[in-house]
Design a protein around this motif. Structure first.
Motif, PDB file in Angstrom:
ATOM      1  N   THR A 182      43.623  48.589  29.190  1.00 48.80           N
ATOM      2  CA  THR A 182      43.687  47.166  29.623  1.00 48.80           C
ATOM      3  C   THR A 182      42.219  47.159  30.160  1.00 48.80           C
ATOM      4  OG1 THR A 182      43.599  48.994  31.711  1.00 48.80           O
ATOM      5  CG2 THR A 182      45.392  48.527  31.257  1.00 48.80           C
ATOM      6  N   THR A 183      41.959  45.454  30.999  1.00 47.36           N
ATOM      7  CA  THR A 183      40.752  45.783  31.437  1.00 47.36           C
ATOM      8  C   THR A 183      40.701  44.535  32.476  1.00 47.36           C
ATOM      9  OG1 THR A 183      38.373  44.545  30.541  1.00 47.36           O
ATOM     10  CG2 THR A 183      40.425  43.853  29.667  1.00 47.36           C
ATOM     11  N   PRO A 184      39.315  44.346  33.209  1.00 52.90           N
ATOM     12  CA  PRO A 184      39.971  43.030  34.040  1.00 52.90           C
ATOM     13  C   PRO A 184      39.624  41.741  33.193  1.00 52.90           C
ATOM     14  CG  PRO A 184      38.790  44.644  34.703  1.00 52.90           C
ATOM     15  CD  PRO A 184      38.250  44.964  33.481  1.00 52.90           C
ATOM     16  N   ASN A 185      40.696  40.565  34.292  1.00 50.12           N
ATOM     17  CA  ASN A 185      40.259  39.139  33.649  1.00 50.12           C
ATOM     18  C   ASN A 185      38.686  38.659  33.975  1.00 50.12           C
ATOM     19  OD1 ASN A 185      41.295  37.052  31.805  1.00 50.12           O
ATOM     20  ND2 ASN A 185      42.679  36.699  33.498  1.00 50.12           N
ATOM     21  N   LEU A 186      38.288  38.030  33.014  1.00 50.04           N
ATOM     22  CA  LEU A 186      37.270  37.557  33.444  1.00 50.04           C
ATOM     23  C   LEU A 186      37.362  36.162  33.479  1.00 50.04           C
ATOM     24  CD1 LEU A 186      33.975  36.499  33.414  1.00 50.04           C
ATOM     25  CD2 LEU A 186      33.940  35.449  31.194  1.00 50.04           C
ATOM     26  N   ALA A 187      38.348  35.169  33.969  1.00 50.62           N
ATOM     27  CA  ALA A 187      39.547  33.940  34.230  1.00 50.62           C
ATOM     28  C   ALA A 187      40.485  33.967  34.731  1.00 50.62           C
ATOM     29  CB  ALA A 187      38.624  33.097  32.749  1.00 50.62           C
ATOM     30  N   PRO A 188      40.853  34.605  35.548  1.00 54.58           N
ATOM     31  CA  PRO A 188      42.261  34.165  36.463  1.00 54.58           C
ATOM     32  C   PRO A 188      42.214  33.366  37.098  1.00 54.58           C
ATOM     33  CG  PRO A 188      40.353  35.501  37.710  1.00 54.58           C
ATOM     34  CD  PRO A 188      40.053  35.213  35.821  1.00 54.58           C
ATOM     35  N   VAL A 189      42.832  32.898  37.506  1.00 53.28           N
ATOM     36  CA  VAL A 189      43.559  31.604  37.797  1.00 53.28           C
ATOM     37  C   VAL A 189      42.421  30.728  39.486  1.00 53.28           C
ATOM     38  CG1 VAL A 189      45.318  31.793  40.071  1.00 53.28           C
ATOM     39  CG2 VAL A 189      44.855  29.349  38.887  1.00 53.28           C
ATOM     40  N   GLN A 190      42.246  31.855  40.217  1.00 55.04           N
ATOM     41  CA  GLN A 190      41.332  31.432  41.159  1.00 55.04           C
ATOM     42  C   GLN A 190      39.674  31.340  40.946  1.00 55.04           C
ATOM     43  OE1 GLN A 190      40.847  33.736  44.848  1.00 55.04           O
ATOM     44  NE2 GLN A 190      40.760  31.952  45.973  1.00 55.04           N
ATOM     45  N   ASP A 191      39.244  31.892  39.770  1.00 56.64           N
ATOM     46  CA  ASP A 191      38.302  31.863  39.202  1.00 56.64           C
ATOM     47  C   ASP A 191      37.829  30.843  38.446  1.00 56.64           C
ATOM     48  OD1 ASP A 191      36.758  33.987  40.884  1.00 56.64           O
ATOM     49  OD2 ASP A 191      37.176  35.764  38.970  1.00 56.64           O
ATOM     50  N   ARG A 192      38.250  30.486  37.550  1.00 55.54           N
ATOM     51  CA  ARG A 192      38.583  29.256  36.476  1.00 55.54           C
ATOM     52  C   ARG A 192      38.022  28.163  38.139  1.00 55.54           C
ATOM     53  NH1 ARG A 192      43.274  29.692  31.738  1.00 55.54           N
ATOM     54  NH2 ARG A 192      43.168  31.734  31.102  1.00 55.54           N
ATOM     55  N   LEU A 193      38.407  28.571  38.637  1.00 53.05           N
ATOM     56  CA  LEU A 193      38.659  26.565  39.810  1.00 53.05           C
ATOM     57  C   LEU A 193      37.372  26.691  40.224  1.00 53.05           C
ATOM     58  CD1 LEU A 193      42.540  26.392  41.251  1.00 53.05           C
ATOM     59  CD2 LEU A 193      41.519  24.442  39.427  1.00 53.05           C
ATOM     60  N   ALA A 194      36.907  28.056  41.039  1.00 52.92           N
ATOM     61  CA  ALA A 194      36.111  28.166  41.366  1.00 52.92           C
ATOM     62  C   ALA A 194      34.728  27.737  40.667  1.00 52.92           C
ATOM     63  CB  ALA A 194      35.754  30.097  41.832  1.00 52.92           C
ATOM     64  N   PHE A 195      34.693  28.472  39.278  1.00 50.31           N
ATOM     65  CA  PHE A 195      34.072  27.477  38.009  1.00 50.31           C
ATOM     66  C   PHE A 195      33.302  26.317  37.987  1.00 50.31           C
ATOM     67  CE2 PHE A 195      31.962  27.187  33.342  1.00 50.31           C
ATOM     68  CZ  PHE A 195      31.392  28.454  33.955  1.00 50.31           C
ATOM     69  N   LEU A 196      34.583  25.152  38.033  1.00 47.29           N
ATOM     70  CA  LEU A 196      34.613  24.368  37.986  1.00 47.29           C
ATOM     71  C   LEU A 196      33.433  23.506  39.137  1.00 47.29           C
ATOM     72  CD1 LEU A 196      38.778  23.216  37.142  1.00 47.29           C
ATOM     73  CD2 LEU A 196      35.949  23.118  35.893  1.00 47.29           C
ATOM     74  N   ALA A 197      33.714  24.327  40.452  1.00 48.46           N
ATOM     75  CA  ALA A 197      32.739  23.873  42.063  1.00 48.46           C
ATOM     76  C   ALA A 197      31.161  24.505  41.696  1.00 48.46           C
ATOM     77  CB  ALA A 197      33.773  24.804  42.813  1.00 48.46           C
ATOM     78  N   GLY A 198      31.561  24.930  40.252  1.00 44.59           N
ATOM     79  CA  GLY A 198      30.291  25.829  39.989  1.00 44.59           C
ATOM     80  C   GLY A 198      29.773  26.741  40.649  1.00 44.59           C
ATOM     81  N   ARG A 199      30.515  28.035  41.154  1.00 46.10           N
ATOM     82  CA  ARG A 199      30.858  29.222  41.405  1.00 46.10           C
ATOM     83  C   ARG A 199      31.022  30.257  40.609  1.00 46.10           C
ATOM     84  NH1 ARG A 199      33.468  26.910  45.842  1.00 46.10           N
ATOM     85  NH2 ARG A 199      35.553  27.731  45.502  1.00 46.10           N
ATOM     86  N   ALA A 200      29.771  31.110  40.376  1.00 42.05           N
ATOM     87  CA  ALA A 200      30.562  32.468  39.040  1.00 42.05           C
ATOM     88  C   ALA A 200      31.340  32.985  39.005  1.00 42.05           C
ATOM     89  CB  ALA A 200      29.237  33.194  38.818  1.00 42.05           C
ATOM     90  N   PRO A 201      32.496  32.849  38.056  1.00 41.86           N
ATOM     91  CA  PRO A 201      33.170  34.691  38.345  1.00 41.86           C
ATOM     92  C   PRO A 201      32.936  35.961  38.988  1.00 41.86           C
ATOM     93  CG  PRO A 201      32.993  33.428  36.005  1.00 41.86           C
ATOM     94  CD  PRO A 201      31.738  33.177  36.697  1.00 41.86           C
ATOM     95  N   ARG A 202      34.473  36.717  39.398  1.00 40.12           N
ATOM     96  CA  ARG A 202      33.919  37.392  40.280  1.00 40.12           C
ATOM     97  C   ARG A 202      33.100  38.583  39.384  1.00 40.12           C
ATOM     98  NH1 ARG A 202      37.861  41.429  41.707  1.00 40.12           N
ATOM     99  NH2 ARG A 202      37.296  42.897  43.845  1.00 40.12           N
ATOM    100  N   GLN A 203      33.862  38.387  37.660  1.00 37.28           N
ATOM    101  CA  GLN A 203      33.827  40.301  37.645  1.00 37.28           C
ATOM    102  C   GLN A 203      31.833  39.502  36.798  1.00 37.28           C
ATOM    103  OE1 GLN A 203      35.535  42.587  36.437  1.00 37.28           O
ATOM    104  NE2 GLN A 203      36.275  41.813  37.740  1.00 37.28           N
ATOM    105  N   VAL A 204      31.463  39.042  36.836  1.00 36.30           N
ATOM    106  CA  VAL A 204      29.951  39.067  36.618  1.00 36.30           C
ATOM    107  C   VAL A 204      28.915  38.777  37.455  1.00 36.30           C
ATOM    108  CG1 VAL A 204      30.570  37.551  34.664  1.00 36.30           C
ATOM    109  CG2 VAL A 204      30.203  35.794  36.010  1.00 36.30           C
ATOM    110  N   ASP A 205      29.143  38.900  38.600  1.00 43.59           N
ATOM    111  CA  ASP A 205      28.789  39.638  39.625  1.00 43.59           C
ATOM    112  C   ASP A 205      27.584  40.230  40.185  1.00 43.59           C
ATOM    113  OD1 ASP A 205      27.420  39.109  42.150  1.00 43.59           O
ATOM    114  OD2 ASP A 205      29.387  39.259  43.998  1.00 43.59           O
ATOM    115  N   PRO A 206      25.983  40.266  39.877  1.00 45.43           N
ATOM    116  CA  PRO A 206      25.207  41.032  39.777  1.00 45.43           C
ATOM    117  C   PRO A 206      24.748  42.036  41.065  1.00 45.43           C
ATOM    118  CG  PRO A 206      23.889  39.168  39.747  1.00 45.43           C
ATOM    119  CD  PRO A 206      25.526  39.129  39.834  1.00 45.43           C
ATOM    120  N   LEU A 207      25.803  41.298  42.281  1.00 47.57           N
ATOM    121  CA  LEU A 207      24.831  41.979  43.781  1.00 47.57           C
ATOM    122  C   LEU A 207      27.059  42.751  43.726  1.00 47.57           C
ATOM    123  CD1 LEU A 207      23.578  38.755  44.906  1.00 47.57           C
ATOM    124  CD2 LEU A 207      22.458  41.016  43.562  1.00 47.57           C
TER     125      LEU A 207
END
Length: 285
Positions: A182-207
């Motif tokens: 098991t592993t967290p999904n880099l591209a769940p549905v909300q992060d896919r749409l957020a990426f189109l709006a220029g926001r980074a996926p949650r799984q690559v947040d260094p903060l």
């Protein structure tokens, strides 16, 4: 050690204690000292041990419904997919393993790098498991073909070289052995749409307080491709929930959508079968 484990479980414990195991094939090689790869791997090892050494971090989330579903789906894939009566290894079990020894056809081996968490996990299993303290980034101290099944929950995203880890899993599994991870999904549905709006996926947040340790996030397609490169045949991708975070902070979840489209869910839960042939030669191209 429980008598249920028998001589086979005892042999596995002795192998691990001695650092035994036939590692020919070079699947898991420590990068040369002083190289950037060595420094990155050592830093990740230290950071993960510092955060997860006592099991408190895991205890803080395993009872959350989101993770309960993930763990239950993974455990069911193992219980239903392992063939024969060989041992099953839970790698990176933390303080609360996912597998019930009673539900398995063979003995259970629990492995983690944190001794305190490992002791807690063994007690939670009612003493019906062999504990082995190890560092999965340095190779697995077991003989080739030792296990009928292997479960690695929320581990691969923390590892500098996930392909090397999967090759080690291939080595210690018997032919046609089952791998579930098991592993967290880099591209769940909300992060896919957020990426189109220029926001980074949650799984690559260094903060993020703990997601910054997820240095190798996967999508469903990348996970399948990596498993094939390591010598596995992917059998199934499952997920726990499709989640959507509302502006006020409340989460809306759907298990039905996760079953219908697991690539959109929050966690990826994958079952794969070890191919009889060894993995192809290492190739980063």
């Amino acid at each position: 050690m429980s008598t249920r484990l028998g001589a086979r479980g005892a042999r596995l414990g002795e192998d691990a204690a001695e650092g035994a195991g036939d590692r020919r094939g070079g699947a898991m090689v420590e990068p040369p000292t002083g190289t950037s790869a060595h420094r990155a791997q050592a830093h990740g090892r230290h950071a993960n041990h510092h955060r997860y050494h006592d099991g408190a971090q895991v205890d803080g989330y395993v009872d959350d419904p989101y993770h309960r579903v993930r763990r239950a789906v993974a455990a069911r894939l193992v219980a239903e997919g392992v063939t024969g009566g060989g041992p099953v290894l839970e790698l990176g079990c933390g303080s609360r393993g996912m597998l019930d020894p009673v539900a398995l056809p063979g003995p259970l081996v629990l492995a983690d790098m944190a001794e305190a968490a490992l002791g807690t996990a063994r007690r939670a299993a009612g003493g019906r498991a062999t504990p082995v303290c190890l560092d999965a980034t340095r190779g697995l101290p077991f003989r080739a073909g030792s296990f009928a099944g292997l479960l690695a929950g929320e581990l691969i995203e923390h590892v500098y070289d996930p392909l090397a880890l999967l090759r080690e899993c291939h080595r210690v599994l018997a032919p046609d052995g089952l791998l579930v991870l098991t592993t967290p999904n880099l591209a769940p549905v909300q992060d896919r749409l957020a990426f189109l709006a220029g926001r980074a996926p949650r799984q690559v947040d260094p903060l993020h307080p703990y997601l910054w340790l997820h240095i190798r996030p996967f999508t469903a397609s990348l996970l399948r491709r990596t498993l094939r490169r390591a010598g596995f045949t992917p059998l199934a991708i499952r997920s726990n929930e499709v989640v959507w975070r509302l502006p006020g902070g409340r989460w809306v979840t759907s298990r039905w959508l996760a079953r219908a489209a697991p690539g959109l869910g929050g966690s990826l839960i994958c079952a794969a079968r070890r191919r009889a042939a060894p993995p192809p030669a290492r190739n980063r191209a």
